[in-house]
Design an enzyme around this catalytic site. Structure first.
Site, PDB file in Angstrom:
ATOM      1  N   ASP A 109     -10.350 -46.608  72.743  1.00 27.26           N
ATOM      2  CA  ASP A 109     -11.257 -45.527  73.109  1.00 27.26           C
ATOM      3  C   ASP A 109     -12.602 -46.186  73.418  1.00 27.26           C
ATOM      4  O   ASP A 109     -13.089 -46.989  72.617  1.00 27.26           O
ATOM      5  CB  ASP A 109     -11.400 -44.580  71.916  1.00 27.26           C
ATOM      6  CG  ASP A 109     -11.682 -43.163  72.336  1.00 27.26           C
ATOM      7  OD1 ASP A 109     -12.559 -42.981  73.186  1.00 27.26           O
ATOM      8  OD2 ASP A 109     -11.042 -42.241  71.796  1.00 27.26           O
ATOM      9  N   ASP A 211     -14.639 -41.998  77.028  1.00 32.55           N
ATOM     10  CA  ASP A 211     -15.183 -40.817  76.366  1.00 32.55           C
ATOM     11  C   ASP A 211     -16.282 -40.135  77.196  1.00 32.55           C
ATOM     12  O   ASP A 211     -17.185 -40.803  77.711  1.00 32.55           O
ATOM     13  CB  ASP A 211     -15.782 -41.279  75.025  1.00 32.55           C
ATOM     14  CG  ASP A 211     -16.214 -40.133  74.151  1.00 32.55           C
ATOM     15  OD1 ASP A 211     -15.347 -39.385  73.694  1.00 32.55           O
ATOM     16  OD2 ASP A 211     -17.438 -39.987  73.919  1.00 32.55           O
ATOM     17  N   GLU A 270     -12.050 -38.868  80.100  1.00 30.27           N
ATOM     18  CA  GLU A 270     -12.227 -37.574  79.440  1.00 30.27           C
ATOM     19  C   GLU A 270     -13.507 -36.943  79.971  1.00 30.27           C
ATOM     20  O   GLU A 270     -14.604 -37.474  79.761  1.00 30.27           O
ATOM     21  CB  GLU A 270     -12.360 -37.732  77.924  1.00 30.27           C
ATOM     22  CG  GLU A 270     -12.425 -36.386  77.230  1.00 30.27           C
ATOM     23  CD  GLU A 270     -13.512 -36.219  76.176  1.00 30.27           C
ATOM     24  OE1 GLU A 270     -13.372 -35.322  75.335  1.00 30.27           O
ATOM     25  OE2 GLU A 270     -14.508 -36.976  76.194  1.00 30.27           O
ATOM     26  N   HIS A 332      -7.968 -34.505  69.020  1.00 27.51           N
ATOM     27  CA  HIS A 332      -8.772 -34.479  67.793  1.00 27.51           C
ATOM     28  C   HIS A 332      -9.977 -33.541  67.881  1.00 27.51           C
ATOM     29  O   HIS A 332     -10.740 -33.451  66.929  1.00 27.51           O
ATOM     30  CB  HIS A 332      -9.241 -35.902  67.478  1.00 27.51           C
ATOM     31  CG  HIS A 332     -10.163 -36.432  68.540  1.00 27.51           C
ATOM     32  ND1 HIS A 332      -9.738 -36.705  69.828  1.00 27.51           N
ATOM     33  CD2 HIS A 332     -11.490 -36.697  68.538  1.00 27.51           C
ATOM     34  CE1 HIS A 332     -10.753 -37.116  70.552  1.00 27.51           C
ATOM     35  NE2 HIS A 332     -11.836 -37.117  69.793  1.00 27.51           N
ATOM     36  N   ASP A 333     -10.183 -32.908  69.022  1.00 29.39           N
ATOM     37  CA  ASP A 333     -11.350 -32.034  69.179  1.00 29.39           C
ATOM     38  C   ASP A 333     -11.010 -30.548  69.154  1.00 29.39           C
ATOM     39  O   ASP A 333     -11.922 -29.717  69.195  1.00 29.39           O
ATOM     40  CB  ASP A 333     -12.048 -32.320  70.523  1.00 29.39           C
ATOM     41  CG  ASP A 333     -12.749 -33.662  70.535  1.00 29.39           C
ATOM     42  OD1 ASP A 333     -13.226 -34.095  69.466  1.00 29.39           O
ATOM     43  OD2 ASP A 333     -12.817 -34.280  71.612  1.00 29.39           O
TER      44      ASP A 333
HETATM   45  C1  GLC Z   1     -15.658 -36.722  73.107  1.00 28.47           C
HETATM   46  C2  GLC Z   1     -14.823 -36.990  71.880  1.00 28.47           C
HETATM   47  C3  GLC Z   1     -15.428 -36.257  70.711  1.00 28.47           C
HETATM   48  C4  GLC Z   1     -16.831 -36.776  70.499  1.00 28.47           C
HETATM   49  C5  GLC Z   1     -17.654 -36.621  71.750  1.00 28.47           C
HETATM   50  C6  GLC Z   1     -18.925 -37.406  71.667  1.00 28.47           C
HETATM   51  O1  GLC Z   1     -15.574 -35.407  73.519  1.00 28.47           O
HETATM   52  O2  GLC Z   1     -13.487 -36.628  72.109  1.00 28.47           O
HETATM   53  O3  GLC Z   1     -14.665 -36.405  69.542  1.00 28.47           O
HETATM   54  O4  GLC Z   1     -17.423 -36.095  69.440  1.00 28.47           O
HETATM   55  O5  GLC Z   1     -16.975 -37.116  72.894  1.00 28.47           O
HETATM   56  O6  GLC Z   1     -18.655 -38.775  71.703  1.00 28.47           O
END
Ligand code: GLC
Length: 549
Positions: A109, A211, A270, A332-333
């Site tokens: 990641d 990310d 993402e 995980h979100d």
């Molecule tokens: C992404 C991650 C999340 C994190 C955010 C800030 O959306 O999936 O878990 O809190 O970025 O890094």
């Protein structure tokens, strides 16, 4: 549709199935209640061993870098090391070696938009206006009368600007105040991040999950975002200037150049679900930006045929030639999909039908640890919570901790995850809902996942085939075909039929009269395995996979 799939040998990440591991929660090896790399290594055979394994192709590790863990690793304080909670670089190398020995790819990641406020770069940056790193972050003076530089809101609540008494300026943070945003306009920042990319690729990793990419790049004149009425919090403004700038795409194109020196490395982006242009905007021309981009629309949708139909008829076709779709239901979100799709209905039956969709729709599927045994969202009390975002909006928003509870391996105390107190509590049903119990039961959800994964691996139609949606199916049912030419030149055809309603559904096969063999019914009690094309019958929330002849 999906012309790229016509190749008999597509890149590995098109036919692969990914499995997301949340390192805090997968397996603890030193009994401190927190998962770690040795723990993960000890479970690799489960994911892809010779016998009785689930059978996935790649793992994505949520961040394992040193971090003060305000955002559970998404606040990185050193990009080229491992957090001591998880182990050492040696443990990582051992994990990678063992994974590769088993034929399992490993992706990291990579948090690009921000670092931790404990990162050396930020410490140097805040120390003085004359620091060579000052310009690595987004600093600004306040406006007159002590007002902040702009009205921008942070994703996790409150203003995006925090006053730093040491630096005597405000710094920008799109998430928590402990996560200062890097200044992506600065070429030195990009160069430093590309060095990080090379560090891990040289070590042998197979790619990255990137990310929050649509946050890279800001309008550094700091104009106010326009207000939107009627909405609350973060969505109360149009995020016109603090995200979704062209620089994000340009940076991703630059990154593609960097990784092109490494054969086979994959980049998976993402971006926020509401980024303009959707995930398709990060594929560039199809072969010059990201290989894969998460599409969260199925993750935001309720259990209904319409959303899945929209995905096949509009979202997938919007991806440029050369790009490739992703299928994601949980991560995980978000709350786990068994509970999201299950709301107001038979959650178990829907989780089974969802597994069929996840593993047969066109695109690369991403599984989230524990979904294969039907792990539910943890019912946590306030005092159990760890994630600041979850705490801040508790109990008004479901938050993220409930989807991060430890993996349920067996019926022992703490479900085989740890022998001491786990960092988040396990649910009472972990003594029945766990890998050991479900792997021994041929009717379990786990056995269904395993079977679908195996069928997918063996079937060119499912892992790389073209697809065609069958338009005139009943409103609550979704029907599509996958088709591919096999190595021997024959054509393989598969039909997927899913009933999203709570009523049985009967109808005639809309186009033609192909005969077929039912390979899977998601209902473990379904009796008939024959396929009668003149009269299709699906039970409530039932899905079927049929090999057509
Ligand atoms: C992404 C991650 C999340 C994190 C955010 C800030 O959306 O999936 O878990 O809190 O970025 O890094």
């Amino acid at each position: 549709m999906l012309a790229a799939s016509r190749s008999l040998h597509p890149p590995w990440w098109q036919s692969a199935v990914f499995y997301q591991i949340y390192p805090w929660s997968f397996q603890d090896s030193d009994n401190d209640g927190i998962g770690d790399l040795r723990g993960i290594r000890s479970r690799l055979e489960y994911l892809r061993g010779a016998q009785h394994s689930l059978g996935v192709d790649a793992i994505w590790l949520s961040p394992i870098y040193p971090s003060p863990m305000h955002d559970f690793g998404y606040d990185v304080s050193d990009y080229v090391n491992i957090d001591p909670r998880f182990g050492t670089l040696k443990d990582f190398d051992d994990l990678l070696e063992e994974a590769h020995r088993l034929g399992l790819r490993v992706i990291m990641d990579l948090v690009l938009n921000h670092t931790s406020n404990q990162h050396e770069w930020f410490r140097e940056s805040r120390a003085s206006r004359l620091s060579t790193k000052r310009n690595w972050y987004c600093w600004a003076d306040g406006k007159s009368f002590g007002r902040r530089p702009s009205n921008w809101n942070a994703r996790f609540g409150g203003s995006s600007w925090t006053w730093d008494p040491e630096a005597r300026q405000y710094y920008l943070h799109s998430f928590l105040k402990e996560q200062p945003d890097l200044n992506w306009q600065n070429p030195s920042v990009r160069a430093a991040m590309w060095d990080v990319v090379r560090f891990w690729l040289d070590r042998g990793v197979d790619g990255f999950r990137l990310d929050a990419i649509n946050w890279l790049g800001k309008d550094t004149r700091w104009p106010n975002n326009p207000f939107r009425f009627g909405l609350r919090g973060y969505t109360r403004q149009h995020h016109l200037y603090d995200r979704d700038q062209a620089l994000a795409q340009e940076s991703m194109q630059e990154l593609r150049q960097v990784v092109s020196a490494y054969r086979d490395a994959v980049l998976i982006g993402e971006a926020a679900a509401d980024t303009p242009g959707g995930p398709a905007s990060f594929y560039g021309e199809g072969d010059d930006e990201l290989h894969l981009v998460f599409d969260f629309r199925l993750m935001k949708s309720p259990w209904c045929a319409k959303s899945f139909r929209l995905c096949l008829s509009q979202h997938v076709p919007s991806i440029p030639q050369g790009g490739w779709p992703t299928i994601v239901m949980s991560n995980h979100d978000q709350p786990r999909h068994i509970d999201r799709y299950g709301a107001g209905g038979d959650a178990e039956a829907r989780a089974r039908a969802a597994a069929l969709l996840l593993l047969t729709m066109p695109g690369t599927p991403f599984l989230y640890y524990g979904e294969e045994v039907g792990m539910r969202n943890g019912k946590l009390r306030y005092r159990d919570l760890r994630d600041p975002y979850t705490k801040r909006f508790w109990p008004f928003r479901p938050g993220r901790d409930p989807a991060r509870t430890p993996m349920q391996w067996d019926a022992s105390l703490h479900a085989g995850f740890t022998t001491s107190r786990p960092w988040l509590p396990l649910p009472p049903d972990s003594s029945q809902r766990n890998v050991a119990a479900e792997a021994a039961d041929p009717r379990s959800l786990w056995s269904l996942y395993r079977k679908l994964l195996e069928l997918r691996r063996m079937s060119p139609a499912l892992h790389r085939g073209d697809y065609r949606m069958i338009e005139d199916s009943p409103r609550d049912c979704l029907l599509y075909e996958r088709e591919a030419r096999t190595e021997t030149g024959t054509v393989e055809r598969m039909l997927v039929a899913v009933n999203f309603s709570q009523r049985p559904c009967e109808f005639a096969f809309p186009s033609g009269s192909s005969h077929g063999l039912v390979l899977v019914s998601t209902n473990p009690d379904a009796a008939d395995s024959t396929w009668n094309p003149t009269q299709i019958r699906l039970g409530p929330d039932e899905g079927r996979l049929v090999r057509l002849s």
